[in-house]
Design an enzyme around this catalytic site. Structure first.
Site, PDB file in Angstrom:
ATOM      1  CE  LYS A 272      -4.474   0.728   0.152  1.00  0.00           C
ATOM      2  NZ  LYS A 272      -5.555  -0.053  -0.088  1.00  0.00           N
TER       3      LYS A 272
ATOM      4  CG  ASP B 272      -6.774   2.962  -1.305  1.00  0.00           C
ATOM      5  OD1 ASP B 272      -7.161   1.621  -1.472  1.00  0.00           O
ATOM      6  OD2 ASP B 272      -6.974   3.676  -0.365  1.00  0.00           O
TER       7      ASP B 272
HETATM    8  N1  GLU Z   1      -7.004   0.100  -3.752  1.00  0.00           N
HETATM    9  C1  GLU Z   1      -7.474  -1.079  -3.955  1.00  0.00           C
HETATM   10  C2  GLU Z   1      -7.815  -2.008  -2.745  1.00  0.00           C
HETATM   11  O1  GLU Z   1      -7.741  -1.631  -1.610  1.00  0.00           O
HETATM   12  C3  GLU Z   1      -7.146  -1.745  -5.202  1.00  0.00           C
HETATM   13  C4  GLU Z   1      -5.774  -2.421  -5.173  1.00  0.00           C
HETATM   14  C5  GLU Z   1      -5.238  -2.712  -6.382  1.00  0.00           C
HETATM   15  O2  GLU Z   1      -6.018  -2.740  -7.433  1.00  0.00           O
HETATM   16  O3  GLU Z   1      -4.138  -3.263  -6.530  1.00  0.00           O
HETATM   17  O4  GLU Z   1      -8.125  -3.296  -2.809  1.00  0.00           O
END
Ligand code: GLU
Length: 433
Positions: A127, A167
């Site tokens: 993240k 995100d």
């Molecule tokens: N931010 C999204 C999540 O928390 C997607 C992450 C992604 O697609 O890599 O799942």
């Protein structure tokens, strides 16, 4: 994301936003660690694997100076945490928020490890975040911030190393800037980010994927727990990408979306809101509030409505020990990450409310991110129908697996989901060490 005009800044030479703070009224790490440990205890997970999975692989904290539109230099702090990569490249979103800190990003990175394992896609968990208030920044400032951050974490990124995605408060445009910046050094590399604009190699169906996954899991949970989705009353806190798509797709399934909210406040209508009209109103006014023909409610009230399904699709920690007793929904479907604290979880369990966990509910986004990555590597585009069919298959397989563990081992859905994910991650871990 806002591209609002610039607001006045402090008249100092270098304006410094608040430094990254440690946890707010709730602690993200405590939430994910407790959830992990409950499942680890149940599985008798050995101490070595436990320690390995409780700590992240790598954490980057970077300084990103940005020359703002008024000529002054602002210093931002950015984070990228790679939690675990035993099953594949690190994968996870990048959020822009004024309260983002290392603890939050670390915890959300761990959630990504469980999420990718649960839907069985060959990725690990990561993240990123930048402490900033995008609503107070111009498009040019956000672009400079994104490009600066990309340069700073470049050495940790890679198509087979770490792949960011959107995100909270980031979108396809931000991904386009990352891809462009990364490409300056490494050449054309669309697979370096997912959630890109379609014109730059993004996947059809990625934008609505998290909302679509939420709809699929809500539909299945309703079936399993005796709620008829057609006509069911649904309240959704958060009307960003995830909340608005979940609302639209659930309304198409016949659900009555009786309330929605965003950062400015909420609206409610017992007969059910017209989601297309709400979306149009948001486009015109920037918020759901003051939608004609609706009653105003606030972001706490929306959690207390006597609905069949409550979908928290915004910030973490919104259902906590002080308000969990007032939640009256039969099903709480976690479309956002970590919306329910462990204390609230216990209160809701006692009340026999079902909580459908984030790592299952919102895994649709990263699942279609995987499809996007595959399409980029193959240099071949799938049809929307193919994307949606494969998403449905993956989400259904994960749901069935979690539901089976829930029933056979008499575990709450969250613990069952962690058990499924942890089995996959711990097995891969053991084979590597
Ligand atoms: N931010 C999204 C999540 O928390 C997607 C992450 C992604 O697609 O890599 O799942």
């Amino acid at each position: 994301m806002s591209t609002a005009t610039l607001t006045p800044r402090p008249q100092t030479e270098v304006s410094t936003p608040p430094r990254p703070k440690q946890p707010r009224h709730f602690d993200f790490n405590r939430i994910t660690d407790e959830q992990f440990l409950e499942a680890a205890e149940h599985m008798h997970l050995d101490e070595e694997v436990r320690q390995l999975l409780l700590t992240p692989y790598r954490e980057l904290i970077v300084q990103v100076p940005v020359r703002m539109d008024d000529g002054k230099l602002s210093m931002f702090h950015g984070f990228r945490v790679q939690h675990n990569g035993v099953r594949g490249p690190y994968k996870g979103g990048l959020r822009f928020h004024h309260q983002v800190d290392l603890g939050e990003v670390r915890s959300l990175a761990a959630l990504m490890t469980w999420k990718t394992a649960l839907v069985d896609i060959p990725f690990g968990g990561a993240k990123g975040g930048i402490t900033c208030d995008p609503s107070k920044m111009s498009r040019a400032e956000l672009q400079a911030l994104t490009r600066g951050f990309t340069q700073k974490i470049d050495m940790a990124l890679g198509v087979y190393r770490d792949i960011p995605a959107p995100d909270m408060n980031t979108n396809a445009q931000v991904m386009a800037w990352i891809m462009d910046e990364y490409g300056k050094k490494h050449g054309y590399t669309p697979a370096i980010v997912t959630g890109k604009p379609i014109s730059l190699g993004g996947s059809l169906g990625r934008e609505e994927a998290t909302g679509r996954g939420t709809m699929i899991i809500t539909r299945e949970a309703c079936k399993a727990f005796g709620v008829t989705l057609r006509g069911a009353a649904v309240a959704i806190q958060g009307f960003g990408n995830v909340g608005s798509w979940a609302a639209r797709l659930l309304a198409r399934e016949g659900a009555r979306i009786v309330a929605v909210s965003d950062v400015h406040g909420g609206i409610c209508s017992p007969e059910g809101l017209d989601i297309d009209a709400v979306t149009l109103h948001v486009k015109e006014s920037g918020s759901v509030v003051d939608m004609p023909g609706t009653r105003a409610i606030d972001n706490d009230e929306i959690l207390m409505l006597p609905v069949d399904v409550l979908i928290p699709a915004a910030l973490g920690g919104v259902i906590h020990e002080d308000n969990a007793g007032d939640v009256r929904a039969k099903l709480v479907v976690e479309a956002g990450n970590s919306p329910v604290t462990p204390e609230a979880d216990r209160v809701l369990r006692q009340r026999k409310a079902r909580i459908v966990p984030d790592i299952l509910v919102n895994a649709g986004g990263v699942t279609v991110s995987y499809f996007e990555w595959v399409q980029n590597l193959q240099q071949f585009r799938w049809s929307l129908e193919e994307v949606n069919t494969r998403l449905e298959e993956r989400m259904m397989a994960a749901w069935r697996h979690v539901y089976e563990v829930h029933q056979t081992q008499k575990l709450p859905l969250r613990v069952a989901a962690y058990v499924v994910a942890l089995e996959r991650v711990s097995e891969a871990t053991r084979q590597r060490y």
